[in-house]
Design a protein around this motif. Structure first.
Motif, PDB file in Angstrom:
ATOM      1  N   LEU A   1       0.850  -1.186   0.000  1.00  0.00           N
ATOM      2  CA  LEU A   1       0.000   0.000   0.000  1.00  0.00           C
ATOM      3  C   LEU A   1       0.890   1.241   0.000  1.00  0.00           C
ATOM      4  CD1 LEU A   1      -2.966  -0.689   2.461  1.00  0.00           C
ATOM      5  CD2 LEU A   1      -2.973  -0.717  -0.029  1.00  0.00           C
ATOM      6  N   THR A   2       0.757   2.047  -1.031  1.00  0.00           N
ATOM      7  CA  THR A   2       1.638   3.205  -1.224  1.00  0.00           C
ATOM      8  C   THR A   2       0.805   4.443  -1.505  1.00  0.00           C
ATOM      9  OG1 THR A   2       3.364   1.769  -2.135  1.00  0.00           O
ATOM     10  CG2 THR A   2       3.572   4.131  -2.539  1.00  0.00           C
ATOM     11  N   LEU A   3       1.098   5.497  -0.774  1.00  0.00           N
ATOM     12  CA  LEU A   3       0.428   6.783  -0.950  1.00  0.00           C
ATOM     13  C   LEU A   3       1.418   7.744  -1.590  1.00  0.00           C
ATOM     14  CD1 LEU A   3      -2.147   8.423  -0.412  1.00  0.00           C
ATOM     15  CD2 LEU A   3      -1.302   8.857   1.895  1.00  0.00           C
TER      16      LEU A   3
ATOM     17  N   PHE B   1      -8.656   1.552  -1.755  1.00  0.00           N
ATOM     18  CA  PHE B   1      -7.307   1.590  -1.180  1.00  0.00           C
ATOM     19  C   PHE B   1      -7.291   0.902   0.186  1.00  0.00           C
ATOM     20  CE2 PHE B   1      -3.761   4.140   0.811  1.00  0.00           C
ATOM     21  CZ  PHE B   1      -2.750   3.594   0.040  1.00  0.00           C
ATOM     22  N   ARG B   2      -8.313   1.161   0.979  1.00  0.00           N
ATOM     23  CA  ARG B   2      -8.389   0.547   2.310  1.00  0.00           C
ATOM     24  C   ARG B   2      -8.513  -0.973   2.215  1.00  0.00           C
ATOM     25  NH1 ARG B   2     -11.799   3.699   4.053  1.00  0.00           N
ATOM     26  NH2 ARG B   2     -10.513   4.999   5.405  1.00  0.00           N
ATOM     27  N   GLN B   3      -9.275  -1.441   1.234  1.00  0.00           N
ATOM     28  CA  GLN B   3      -9.491  -2.875   1.082  1.00  0.00           C
ATOM     29  C   GLN B   3      -8.362  -3.554   0.318  1.00  0.00           C
ATOM     30  OE1 GLN B   3     -13.344  -3.009  -0.817  1.00  0.00           O
ATOM     31  NE2 GLN B   3     -14.456  -2.829   1.125  1.00  0.00           N
ATOM     32  N   GLY B   4      -7.473  -2.773  -0.281  1.00  0.00           N
ATOM     33  CA  GLY B   4      -6.338  -3.340  -0.986  1.00  0.00           C
ATOM     34  C   GLY B   4      -6.616  -3.713  -2.429  1.00  0.00           C
TER      35      GLY B   4
ATOM     36  N   ASN C   1      -3.681  -0.575  -4.747  1.00  0.00           N
ATOM     37  CA  ASN C   1      -2.584  -0.482  -3.781  1.00  0.00           C
ATOM     38  C   ASN C   1      -1.767   0.804  -3.904  1.00  0.00           C
ATOM     39  OD1 ASN C   1      -1.378  -1.794  -6.260  1.00  0.00           O
ATOM     40  ND2 ASN C   1       0.483  -1.548  -5.050  1.00  0.00           N
ATOM     41  N   ILE C   2      -2.068   1.635  -4.918  1.00  0.00           N
ATOM     42  CA  ILE C   2      -1.373   2.916  -5.081  1.00  0.00           C
ATOM     43  C   ILE C   2      -2.424   4.019  -5.147  1.00  0.00           C
ATOM     44  CG2 ILE C   2       0.186   4.303  -6.497  1.00  0.00           C
ATOM     45  CD1 ILE C   2       1.258   1.617  -7.641  1.00  0.00           C
TER      46      ILE C   2
ATOM     47  N   ILE D   1      -5.336   4.600   7.521  1.00  0.00           N
ATOM     48  CA  ILE D   1      -5.248   3.214   7.071  1.00  0.00           C
ATOM     49  C   ILE D   1      -3.945   2.633   7.607  1.00  0.00           C
ATOM     50  CG2 ILE D   1      -5.177   1.697   5.049  1.00  0.00           C
ATOM     51  CD1 ILE D   1      -6.689   3.882   3.524  1.00  0.00           C
TER      52      ILE D   1
ATOM     53  N   VAL E   1      -0.671   1.313   5.370  1.00  0.00           N
ATOM     54  CA  VAL E   1       0.128   2.079   4.393  1.00  0.00           C
ATOM     55  C   VAL E   1       1.612   1.885   4.701  1.00  0.00           C
ATOM     56  CG1 VAL E   1       0.708   4.372   3.512  1.00  0.00           C
ATOM     57  CG2 VAL E   1      -1.680   3.786   4.005  1.00  0.00           C
TER      58      VAL E   1
ATOM     59  N   THR F   1       1.726   6.975   7.240  1.00  0.00           N
ATOM     60  CA  THR F   1       2.334   5.657   7.412  1.00  0.00           C
ATOM     61  C   THR F   1       2.797   5.510   8.859  1.00  0.00           C
ATOM     62  OG1 THR F   1       3.970   4.095   6.524  1.00  0.00           O
ATOM     63  CG2 THR F   1       4.686   6.388   6.775  1.00  0.00           C
TER      64      THR F   1
END
Length: 426
Positions: A247-249, A291-294, A297-298, A311, A314, A336
């Protein structure tokens, strides 16, 4: 240090806390909760990701449980103000988990959603209202709610509300609330205007601070890549490929830039979505949920999401563009290393962003380790007087900006003297 069982909370709250897997309070919770339970106004300072929501949420719910009776039509018992829609939804979700075994009703009102539906929800009466200031003002203008019964006010991420200009809305909202009331103000930073805000709206507050302003969570590993702007896309793809699936923000500076970056990643086979001010509320909610559920992932975002994403999973925060305001860097990387986990904060710095990086390091009182690239030769040099950090000085002689004649009565070189106008005869 104590555990939650020692607070004397209602059985329903203790059950909700245990079901969430929580046993010991975080430092901000440890200091703020007992004071808030005693009824004091609280000024809480802590970086993002330290559990501020429970720090004000638990005592707030306990106070409401101690006040029996349903709220009357259109009335509100407690008001929580937050600067963004994402943060409002995040706070409400946390409170609903805590109040699931109670009769307390949590309602949210934000812009971008049907105001008619919100008016209908408020007509039933509300125990806890979580709102953005702008939409709340709209509802007040339509006389859709009565705040005179509200005896609790919480200002979350108050420094960002100041940055976004919500102080004017607050001046309209606060006088409509009931008195006496308990007010709690939580913030990650403490600018001078914040001190003035606390003096205006808090009464003899107890100040709690668990980390100096500008300090990131201890479990965040920071690094910076000095990379020219045109090479940023390839560097980003290289980093994303090294840990595919994490998971990347990714933070971009502008709405257009975020959308363009996201579409480029998708075209290259990455599983990405975007969130920014040009997205509708429904689009933003769907992107956050994915994003929360995957399933995505970006997530490419602007600062609208810096304080609205809670989340725990992350793993990376990548500052593709450095923020113009140094404080926002701290809020970004605070997405993160949440809930006790570890995380990495990676920054890209082009030559023209060197001044922004210098401001960030000055605020945080650290030197961010260099992961690749070479800092500009003038990176450590202080800007000359009248020159902004990161701004190059123009070559050549300075321009004469004056439009007035020189002291000797002669016009500056390169300019024409105006002839005096002839006055017409009367």
């Amino acid at each position: 240090m104590y555990d939650f069982d020692m607070l004397g909370l209602a059985p329903q709250l203790n059950t909700a806390i245990k079901e969430a897997g929580l046993t010991e309070p975080t430092p901000i919770q440890n200091k703020a909760i007992p004071l808030a339970l005693e009824g004091h106004d609280v000024l809480g300072l802590a970086q993002t990701g330290t559990g501020k929501t429970l720090a004000f949420g638990l005592p707030l719910i306990q106070h409401l449980l101690d006040q029996p009776g349903k709220p009357r039509e259109k009335t509100v018992k407690a008001l929580i103000l937050a600067p963004t829609r994402e943060l409002v939804n995040q706070i409400a979700d946390s409170l609903r988990n805590l109040t699931a075994k109670t009769k307390l009703r949590v309602v949210t009102v934000v812009g971008g959603q049907s105001i008619g539906k919100q008016i209908k929800l408020l007509s039933r009466g509300t125990d806890i209202l979580v709102a953005t200031p702008g939409r709340l003002i709209d509802l007040m203008d339509r006389r859709a709610l009565d705040l005179s019964t509200a005896r609790h006010l919480v200002l979350d991420e108050a420094d960002q509300m100041l940055d976004m200009g919500f102080i004017h809305d607050l001046r309209k909202i606060a006088p409509k609330l009931g008195t006496p009331r308990q007010t709690m103000l939580f913030s990650a930073t403490m600018p001078k205007q914040m001190e003035e805000l606390s003096q205006a709206y808090l009464s003899n507050p107890k100040r709690v601070q668990v980390a100096p302003p500008g300090k990131a969570a201890d479990k965040i590993t920071q690094s910076v890549h000095f990379v020219p702007g045109p090479e940023k896309p390839s560097k980003l793809r290289e980093i994303l490929s090294n840990d595919a699936g994490a998971l990347t923000l990714v933070f971009a500076r502008t709405k257009h830039g975020a959308e363009k970056l996201m579409k480029g990643l998708v075209a290259d086979g990455f599983n990405a979505a975007s969130i920014h001010g040009n997205k509708t509320q429904g689009q933003r909610d769907r992107a956050l949920k994915a994003f929360r559920q995957g399933t995505v992932n970006i997530l490419v975002a602007t600062d609208v999401a810096a304080r609205g994403i809670d989340i725990p999973g992350v793993a990376y925060v990548i500052n593709y563009d450095l923020p113009e305001v140094a404080d926002n860097y701290v809020h970004r990387i605070g997405r993160t290393a949440r809930a006790g986990r570890e995380g990495q904060a990676i920054a890209f710095c082009a030559h023209e962003e060197a001044g922004l990086l210098r401001d960030i390091e000055k605020l945080m009182k650290i030197t961010i380790p260099v992961a690749s690239g070479t800092p500009p030769t003038d990176f450590t040099a202080r800007p000359k007087r009248g020159q902004k950090q990161g701004q190059r000085r123009r070559s050549g002689p300075p321009r004469n900006r004056s439009s007035k004649p020189a002291g000797n009565g002669q016009a500056p070189q390169g300019t024409k003297r105006r002839r005096p106008r002839r006055r017409k005869a009367a």
